[in-house]
Write an enzyme that holds these catalytic residues in place. Structure first.
Site, PDB file in Angstrom:
ATOM      1  N   GLN A 125       4.276  11.693   1.934  1.00  0.00           N
ATOM      2  CA  GLN A 125       5.330  12.349   2.718  1.00  0.00           C
ATOM      3  C   GLN A 125       6.592  12.452   1.878  1.00  0.00           C
ATOM      4  O   GLN A 125       7.586  13.015   2.313  1.00  0.00           O
ATOM      5  CB  GLN A 125       5.642  11.528   3.969  1.00  0.00           C
ATOM      6  CG  GLN A 125       4.460  11.365   4.895  1.00  0.00           C
ATOM      7  CD  GLN A 125       4.717  10.295   5.948  1.00  0.00           C
ATOM      8  OE1 GLN A 125       5.264  10.568   7.006  1.00  0.00           O
ATOM      9  NE2 GLN A 125       4.343   9.065   5.657  1.00  0.00           N
ATOM     10  N   VAL A 132       9.167  13.502  -1.162  1.00  0.00           N
ATOM     11  CA  VAL A 132       9.454  14.777  -1.824  1.00  0.00           C
ATOM     12  C   VAL A 132      10.017  14.537  -3.221  1.00  0.00           C
ATOM     13  O   VAL A 132      10.533  15.447  -3.848  1.00  0.00           O
ATOM     14  CB  VAL A 132      10.450  15.621  -0.978  1.00  0.00           C
ATOM     15  CG1 VAL A 132       9.838  16.002   0.365  1.00  0.00           C
ATOM     16  CG2 VAL A 132      11.788  14.891  -0.767  1.00  0.00           C
ATOM     17  N   HIS A 178       5.253  17.151   2.659  1.00  0.00           N
ATOM     18  CA  HIS A 178       6.613  17.594   2.995  1.00  0.00           C
ATOM     19  C   HIS A 178       7.294  18.345   1.858  1.00  0.00           C
ATOM     20  O   HIS A 178       8.506  18.495   1.848  1.00  0.00           O
ATOM     21  CB  HIS A 178       7.469  16.388   3.417  1.00  0.00           C
ATOM     22  CG  HIS A 178       7.016  15.770   4.709  1.00  0.00           C
ATOM     23  ND1 HIS A 178       7.463  14.566   5.178  1.00  0.00           N
ATOM     24  CD2 HIS A 178       6.132  16.207   5.639  1.00  0.00           C
ATOM     25  CE1 HIS A 178       6.886  14.279   6.342  1.00  0.00           C
ATOM     26  NE2 HIS A 178       6.068  15.258   6.633  1.00  0.00           N
ATOM     27  N   CYS A 201      12.196  30.781  -2.399  1.00  0.00           N
ATOM     28  CA  CYS A 201      13.081  31.795  -1.822  1.00  0.00           C
ATOM     29  C   CYS A 201      13.008  31.695  -0.303  1.00  0.00           C
ATOM     30  O   CYS A 201      11.928  31.625   0.271  1.00  0.00           O
ATOM     31  CB  CYS A 201      12.636  33.174  -2.289  1.00  0.00           C
ATOM     32  SG  CYS A 201      13.572  34.476  -1.505  1.00  0.00           S
ATOM     33  N   CYS A 213      17.379  34.649  -5.249  1.00  0.00           N
ATOM     34  CA  CYS A 213      16.060  34.963  -5.797  1.00  0.00           C
ATOM     35  C   CYS A 213      16.182  36.178  -6.717  1.00  0.00           C
ATOM     36  O   CYS A 213      16.774  37.199  -6.326  1.00  0.00           O
ATOM     37  CB  CYS A 213      15.125  35.281  -4.625  1.00  0.00           C
ATOM     38  SG  CYS A 213      13.515  35.900  -5.108  1.00  0.00           S
ATOM     39  N   CYS A 234      14.024  39.225  -4.893  1.00  0.00           N
ATOM     40  CA  CYS A 234      14.386  39.921  -3.649  1.00  0.00           C
ATOM     41  C   CYS A 234      15.842  39.703  -3.241  1.00  0.00           C
ATOM     42  O   CYS A 234      16.302  40.289  -2.264  1.00  0.00           O
ATOM     43  CB  CYS A 234      13.442  39.498  -2.513  1.00  0.00           C
ATOM     44  SG  CYS A 234      13.809  37.856  -1.889  1.00  0.00           S
ATOM     45  N   THR A 261       5.359   3.516   4.951  1.00  0.00           N
ATOM     46  CA  THR A 261       5.753   4.532   5.946  1.00  0.00           C
ATOM     47  C   THR A 261       5.863   3.884   7.315  1.00  0.00           C
ATOM     48  O   THR A 261       5.092   2.976   7.646  1.00  0.00           O
ATOM     49  CB  THR A 261       4.768   5.734   5.978  1.00  0.00           C
ATOM     50  OG1 THR A 261       5.090   6.572   7.098  1.00  0.00           O
ATOM     51  CG2 THR A 261       3.311   5.316   6.055  1.00  0.00           C
ATOM     52  N   ASN A 293       3.383  -2.900   3.923  1.00  0.00           N
ATOM     53  CA  ASN A 293       4.759  -2.721   4.372  1.00  0.00           C
ATOM     54  C   ASN A 293       5.406  -4.115   4.406  1.00  0.00           C
ATOM     55  O   ASN A 293       4.716  -5.097   4.681  1.00  0.00           O
ATOM     56  CB  ASN A 293       4.747  -2.110   5.792  1.00  0.00           C
ATOM     57  CG  ASN A 293       6.045  -1.410   6.141  1.00  0.00           C
ATOM     58  OD1 ASN A 293       7.098  -2.034   6.221  1.00  0.00           O
ATOM     59  ND2 ASN A 293       5.977  -0.105   6.352  1.00  0.00           N
TER      60      ASN A 293
HETATM   61  N1  APR Z   1       7.596  -1.305   0.100  1.00  0.00           N
HETATM   62  C1  APR Z   1       6.864  -0.811   1.120  1.00  0.00           C
HETATM   63  N2  APR Z   1       7.400  -0.371   2.265  1.00  0.00           N
HETATM   64  C2  APR Z   1       8.733  -0.440   2.396  1.00  0.00           C
HETATM   65  C3  APR Z   1       9.572  -0.941   1.377  1.00  0.00           C
HETATM   66  C4  APR Z   1       8.947  -1.398   0.177  1.00  0.00           C
HETATM   67  N3  APR Z   1       9.644  -1.890  -0.854  1.00  0.00           N
HETATM   68  N4  APR Z   1      10.859  -0.873   1.809  1.00  0.00           N
HETATM   69  C5  APR Z   1      10.819  -0.339   3.047  1.00  0.00           C
HETATM   70  N5  APR Z   1       9.546  -0.080   3.412  1.00  0.00           N
HETATM   71  C6  APR Z   1       9.023   0.507   4.649  1.00  0.00           C
HETATM   72  C7  APR Z   1       9.885   0.314   5.867  1.00  0.00           C
HETATM   73  O1  APR Z   1       9.600  -0.938   6.509  1.00  0.00           O
HETATM   74  C8  APR Z   1       9.454   1.500   6.732  1.00  0.00           C
HETATM   75  O2  APR Z   1       8.325   1.171   7.527  1.00  0.00           O
HETATM   76  O3  APR Z   1       8.987   1.900   4.452  1.00  0.00           O
HETATM   77  C9  APR Z   1       9.040   2.553   5.703  1.00  0.00           C
HETATM   78  C10 APR Z   1       9.995   3.720   5.560  1.00  0.00           C
HETATM   79  O4  APR Z   1      10.012   4.407   6.782  1.00  0.00           O
HETATM   80  P1  APR Z   1      10.776   5.796   6.971  1.00  0.00           P
HETATM   81  O5  APR Z   1      12.154   5.694   6.384  1.00  0.00           O
HETATM   82  O6  APR Z   1      10.618   6.197   8.386  1.00  0.00           O
HETATM   83  O7  APR Z   1       9.992   6.781   5.997  1.00  0.00           O
HETATM   84  P2  APR Z   1       8.691   7.644   6.234  1.00  0.00           P
HETATM   85  O8  APR Z   1       7.694   6.927   7.078  1.00  0.00           O
HETATM   86  O9  APR Z   1       8.285   8.129   4.898  1.00  0.00           O
HETATM   87  O10 APR Z   1       9.287   8.853   7.064  1.00  0.00           O
HETATM   88  C11 APR Z   1       8.472   9.971   7.273  1.00  0.00           C
HETATM   89  O11 APR Z   1      10.323  11.226   8.102  1.00  0.00           O
HETATM   90  O12 APR Z   1      12.587  11.374   7.596  1.00  0.00           O
HETATM   91  C12 APR Z   1      11.376  12.060   7.627  1.00  0.00           C
HETATM   92  O13 APR Z   1      10.529  13.763   6.257  1.00  0.00           O
HETATM   93  C13 APR Z   1      11.020  12.460   6.226  1.00  0.00           C
HETATM   94  O14 APR Z   1       9.047  12.112   4.940  1.00  0.00           O
HETATM   95  C14 APR Z   1       9.915  11.502   5.845  1.00  0.00           C
HETATM   96  C15 APR Z   1       9.252  11.241   7.174  1.00  0.00           C
END
Ligand code: APR
Length: 254
Positions: free
Chosen positions: A102, A104, A120, A128, A148, A151, A189, A214
């Protein structure tokens, strides 16, 4: 259930088809703030929707371009961390491996991951806003946003904004990998943003073991058969790789 590095290493060494979903946490140890964490200083007064939606861009294209230019510059200075390198090594060792991100920031590719499904988009690319094509060769020192060359539409970052669809092919490939794998990792995540959030549960429903990496299991969806490996991915993934293939892990039980 809370699991250990050794138990996960064993699963990994035996797995035939592995799929991994990563989120912002994987890049935390590279110093990349999450979207919301980056809203400090002058940006703290902006509504995230205004910075990351087609409507916000239509209203204030220069402001949105500048926000992403700043983030692009900070991502450009960041380096992959041991978690990114560990995932690149897993790709080299497991024949059927799919990395879905997810993020970028492009750090997986920088660490050597060859095939990365970007759900993402990628902040290092621009496209563009009118014809949708990805563009090379834009400059930061002229009109803001640049236009662009084909265009004349405004260029914008090639990332998925609020209200936009995820790239169909990436989504389809991510779904198939989740259906087909026997081991699925959900790493760094919060697993809140759909449709990515459903991938681990799709894998689980189809018989895969699911391991969540996590620092915390708080706020994560729970279910029977979901294993939690608690810790920072940069530290813990290198321990898993060492224990799976190098047998030199100094890992401690979590
Ligand atoms: N190692 C592993 N996990 C970690 C670490 C680490 N060092 N530090 C923090 N985290 C965990 C947090 O506990 C949390 O669960 O990473 C997660 C980050 O969560 P989010 O900030 O919600 O990120 P993500 O899940 O990627 O969000 C998804 O939401 O904001 C939008 O488009 C954006 O791609 C993103 C999407």
């Amino acid at each position: 259930m809370i699991t250990t590095v050794e138990a996960v290493a064993q699963l990994l060494a035996q797995a035939k088809r592995v799929a991994v979903l990563t989120g912002a946490g994987v890049s935390a140890e590279s110093g990349i703030p999450t979207f919301r964490d980056a809203m400090t200083g002058m940006w703290s007064r902006f509504d995230p929707f205004e910075l990351a939606s087609p409507e916000g861009f239509a209203r204030q294209p220069a402001m949105v371009w500048n926000w992403y230019a700043e983030r692009r510059a900070s991502v450009g200075k960041a380096k992959p961390n041991p978690g990114h390198f560990a995932l690149a090594e897993i790709e080299r060792r497991v024949r059927h491996f799919t990395l879905i991100t997810q993020n970028v920031d492009g750090l997986h590719q920088q660490a050597g991951s060859r095939r990365v499904i970007e759900l993402h988009g990628n902040i290092r690319r621009v496209k563009c806003s009118r014809d949708g094509g990805v563009k090379d060769g834009w400059t930061e020192d002229g009109e803001v946003p640049p236009r662009c060359s084909e265009c004349g539409g405004y260029l914008r970052p090639d990332v998925v904004w609020f209200g936009e669809l995820l790239p169909a092919r990436a989504l389809q490939e991510a779904g198939s990998a989740s259906l087909d794998c026997d081991l699925f990792f959900s790493i760094g995540t919060s697993n809140l943003v759909e449709p990515a959030a459903s991938l681990p549960w799709t894998a689980h429903r189809h018989g895969a073991k699911v391991v969540v990496v996590n620092p915390t299991d708080e706020g994560q969806r729970r279910g029977p058969g979901i294993e939690y490996l608690l810790g920072n991915s940069g530290e813990i993934l290198s321990q898993v790789v060492n224990a799976a293939w190098h047998k030199t892990s100094k890992a401690t039980h979590s």
